[in-house]
Design a protein around this motif. Sequence first.
Motif, mmCIF file in Angstrom:
data_model
loop_
_atom_site.group_PDB
_atom_site.id
_atom_site.type_symbol
_atom_site.label_atom_id
_atom_site.label_comp_id
_atom_site.label_asym_id
_atom_site.label_seq_id
_atom_site.Cartn_x
_atom_site.Cartn_y
_atom_site.Cartn_z
ATOM 1 N N PHE A 1 3.728 6.016 -9.627
ATOM 2 C CA PHE A 1 3.022 5.816 -8.359
ATOM 3 C C PHE A 1 3.077 4.352 -7.943
ATOM 4 O O PHE A 1 2.780 3.450 -8.725
ATOM 5 C CB PHE A 1 1.569 6.265 -8.520
ATOM 6 N N ALA A 2 3.474 4.118 -6.695
ATOM 7 C CA ALA A 2 3.587 2.762 -6.158
ATOM 8 C C ALA A 2 2.532 2.572 -5.081
ATOM 9 O O ALA A 2 2.693 3.075 -3.966
ATOM 10 C CB ALA A 2 4.982 2.530 -5.582
ATOM 11 N N PRO A 3 1.437 1.861 -5.353
ATOM 12 C CA PRO A 3 0.360 1.732 -4.373
ATOM 13 C C PRO A 3 0.728 0.794 -3.234
ATOM 14 O O PRO A 3 1.544 -0.118 -3.390
ATOM 15 C CB PRO A 3 -0.795 1.150 -5.204
ATOM 16 N N GLY A 4 0.129 1.049 -2.067
ATOM 17 C CA GLY A 4 0.280 0.155 -0.938
ATOM 18 C C GLY A 4 -0.876 -0.821 -0.891
ATOM 19 O O GLY A 4 -1.592 -1.020 -1.877
ATOM 20 N N GLU A 5 -1.068 -1.411 0.290
ATOM 21 C CA GLU A 5 -2.134 -2.398 0.446
ATOM 22 C C GLU A 5 -3.462 -1.775 0.861
ATOM 23 O O GLU A 5 -4.476 -2.466 0.964
ATOM 24 C CB GLU A 5 -1.719 -3.428 1.505
ATOM 25 N N ASP A 6 -3.461 -0.456 1.089
ATOM 26 C CA ASP A 6 -4.669 0.207 1.577
ATOM 27 C C ASP A 6 -5.708 0.343 0.468
ATOM 28 O O ASP A 6 -5.402 0.237 -0.732
ATOM 29 C CB ASP A 6 -4.311 1.585 2.126
ATOM 30 N N ALA A 7 -6.955 0.623 0.873
ATOM 31 C CA ALA A 7 -8.065 0.702 -0.081
ATOM 32 C C ALA A 7 -7.898 1.849 -1.069
ATOM 33 O O ALA A 7 -8.164 1.687 -2.268
ATOM 34 C CB ALA A 7 -9.376 0.858 0.683
ATOM 35 N N LEU A 8 -7.446 3.007 -0.580
ATOM 36 C CA LEU A 8 -7.314 4.170 -1.459
ATOM 37 C C LEU A 8 -6.207 3.960 -2.488
ATOM 38 O O LEU A 8 -6.361 4.300 -3.667
ATOM 39 C CB LEU A 8 -7.047 5.418 -0.620
ATOM 40 N N GLY A 9 -5.091 3.382 -2.038
ATOM 41 C CA GLY A 9 -4.011 3.095 -2.966
ATOM 42 C C GLY A 9 -4.413 2.083 -4.015
ATOM 43 O O GLY A 9 -4.078 2.215 -5.201
ATOM 44 N N SER A 10 -5.151 1.068 -3.597
ATOM 45 C CA SER A 10 -5.628 0.057 -4.546
ATOM 46 C C SER A 10 -6.595 0.668 -5.559
ATOM 47 O O SER A 10 -6.543 0.348 -6.758
ATOM 48 C CB SER A 10 -6.316 -1.084 -3.791
ATOM 49 N N LEU A 11 -7.466 1.557 -5.079
ATOM 50 C CA LEU A 11 -8.397 2.242 -5.976
ATOM 51 C C LEU A 11 -7.651 3.058 -7.023
ATOM 52 O O LEU A 11 -7.978 3.003 -8.221
ATOM 53 C CB LEU A 11 -9.318 3.140 -5.162
ATOM 54 N N ALA B 1 -4.597 2.608 -8.073
ATOM 55 C CA ALA B 1 -3.887 1.702 -8.979
ATOM 56 C C ALA B 1 -4.833 1.135 -10.033
ATOM 57 O O ALA B 1 -4.486 1.039 -11.224
ATOM 58 C CB ALA B 1 -3.232 0.579 -8.175
ATOM 59 N N GLN B 2 -6.043 0.746 -9.623
ATOM 60 C CA GLN B 2 -7.028 0.215 -10.577
ATOM 61 C C GLN B 2 -7.415 1.278 -11.602
ATOM 62 O O GLN B 2 -7.541 0.995 -12.797
ATOM 63 C CB GLN B 2 -8.265 -0.272 -9.829
ATOM 64 N N ALA B 3 -7.626 2.513 -11.126
ATOM 65 C CA ALA B 3 -8.010 3.592 -12.044
ATOM 66 C C ALA B 3 -6.902 3.882 -13.044
ATOM 67 O O ALA B 3 -7.170 4.142 -14.229
ATOM 68 C CB ALA B 3 -8.340 4.853 -11.247
ATOM 69 N N LEU B 4 -5.665 3.807 -12.604
ATOM 70 C CA LEU B 4 -4.538 4.028 -13.518
ATOM 71 C C LEU B 4 -4.426 2.893 -14.533
ATOM 72 O O LEU B 4 -4.189 3.136 -15.723
ATOM 73 C CB LEU B 4 -3.230 4.153 -12.724
ATOM 74 N N ARG B 5 -4.599 1.651 -14.076
ATOM 75 C CA ARG B 5 -4.533 0.510 -15.010
ATOM 76 C C ARG B 5 -5.638 0.589 -16.050
ATOM 77 O O ARG B 5 -5.428 0.269 -17.227
ATOM 78 C CB ARG B 5 -4.631 -0.804 -14.230
#
Length: 502
Positions: free
Chosen positions: A29-39, A41-45
């Motif tokens: 999964f490659a997140p964008g700059e949006d809030a949902l994508g960032s969320l 990405a953080q949960a995956l990390r």
Amino acid sequence: MNFDLKSMDLARAAREKCDLLVVLLPEGFAPGEDALGSLAAQALRAKDVQTQPGKSLHLYQVPGVAARRVVLAGVGKADARAVRQALAALAPVLRQGAPRHAVVCFAGPAPGEAVEAAVRGMTHASYVYTATKSKPEARTLARVVLGVPDAPALAGAVERAAAVAQGVELAREWGNRPANHATPTLLAQAAKALAKHKGITCKALGPAEVERLGMHAFLAVAQGSAEPLRFIELRYNGAPRAQAPVVLVGKGITFDTGGISIKPAAEMDEMKFDMCGAASVLGVFRALAELQPPINVVGLIPACENMPDGRSVKPGDVVRSMSGQTIEILNTDAEGRLVLCDALSYAQRFKPAAIIDIATLTGACVIALGGVHSGLFASDDALAADLQAAGQASDDLCWRMPLDEDYAEGLKTNFADVANVAGRPAGAVTAAKFLQRFAGTQPWAHLDIAGTAWKGGAAKGATGRPVGLLVHYLLARSGAGAEAPAPAPARRARKAAAAAKP
């Protein structure tokens, strides 16, 4: 349930007002700059969620997200099976959380088969059986929006999947009903209700008409029951009359006690599922009514109960089938092949392009294949290959089994042309060899769904299989499959999807 299709990224998904937003996270999964994508990405990390199918993280009123609840769900490689597994794991949320409007957004590529799986998965996971409950818990989910990168390209896939989902639900509903609410008469009424749809006709024959046809094997099974048998004939005419039809034959034993060769009491209640072959035929015709493909299809359902009674057929009795062949009934619990053999003989009158029978036929097939693959037996390699391909495309799998002539040796008897059983070894194969005697010379296949038509235990209930497999096969045969031009409703859906594209 209504399905809408929208071109959508995670930024747009965050703006969708709904009760439930499901974000499907693929591997890589490659997140964008949006809030949902960032969320996400953080949960995956943080390893609070994984992309493995079945793993999910449930969130409530996320800042910057319009949905009341958000579920981040892993879908692995985002293939059909992974999407199905991910949404199956959300069944408690869909049934207990009572969402009315849900959005399912692919956070990566959305191949057609995966989108179809999402439609089927949401329908399957939110299904609630209510027919015989005094205070039924109704399904609340009424609308699902599918968010994909390119909606216009996937409108046909959604159209097919929604039609298949309706067919599967009808098959599940009739499979789940107890035997006193799914008698042969009631099953015939359900078939006749399908005749209100364009291109479908139905007739149902009773005991006197079946006797005139010479279906004495079918009559023998039914004679111990107070419920009158029904022989149901459905037709879908989507092509010129000159085109040879595909005939589907569904075993319709609405309850199976085993007859005089009575079954053990434990789990006998599950023998209400012995008509799941018949239910799958009903489901296929429901899907055909929606899709209107250019093909002719006949559905035959021999429906009756198998009961112990003073009039019941006895082990050792000999009956004459519609084909003229005589059968020694060594075990009255091998009744499915007796009703099917007469239906297969009846099928010859349509000069069919192919015959496919569907039956919860043998416990031996459950031992061989479990609940993953349906058993496939076929007299024709091309038909077998087409059915296996349809099973792969629909994630409704089947596995080809042998039909060597040596397996027929055990069916020999001194007292008739053939016996109805051949002992325990290779029981699923010898049952198929029995049916093959009555299938004629055209391509024929037998699907033994004893392991796949229902689940036991805490998840007890009909699955609706193999409706998906059969519909995909028929669409491919008609030229209306995934690679063919979409039917008119799908073309309209594509225009709507295109209009919604940002």
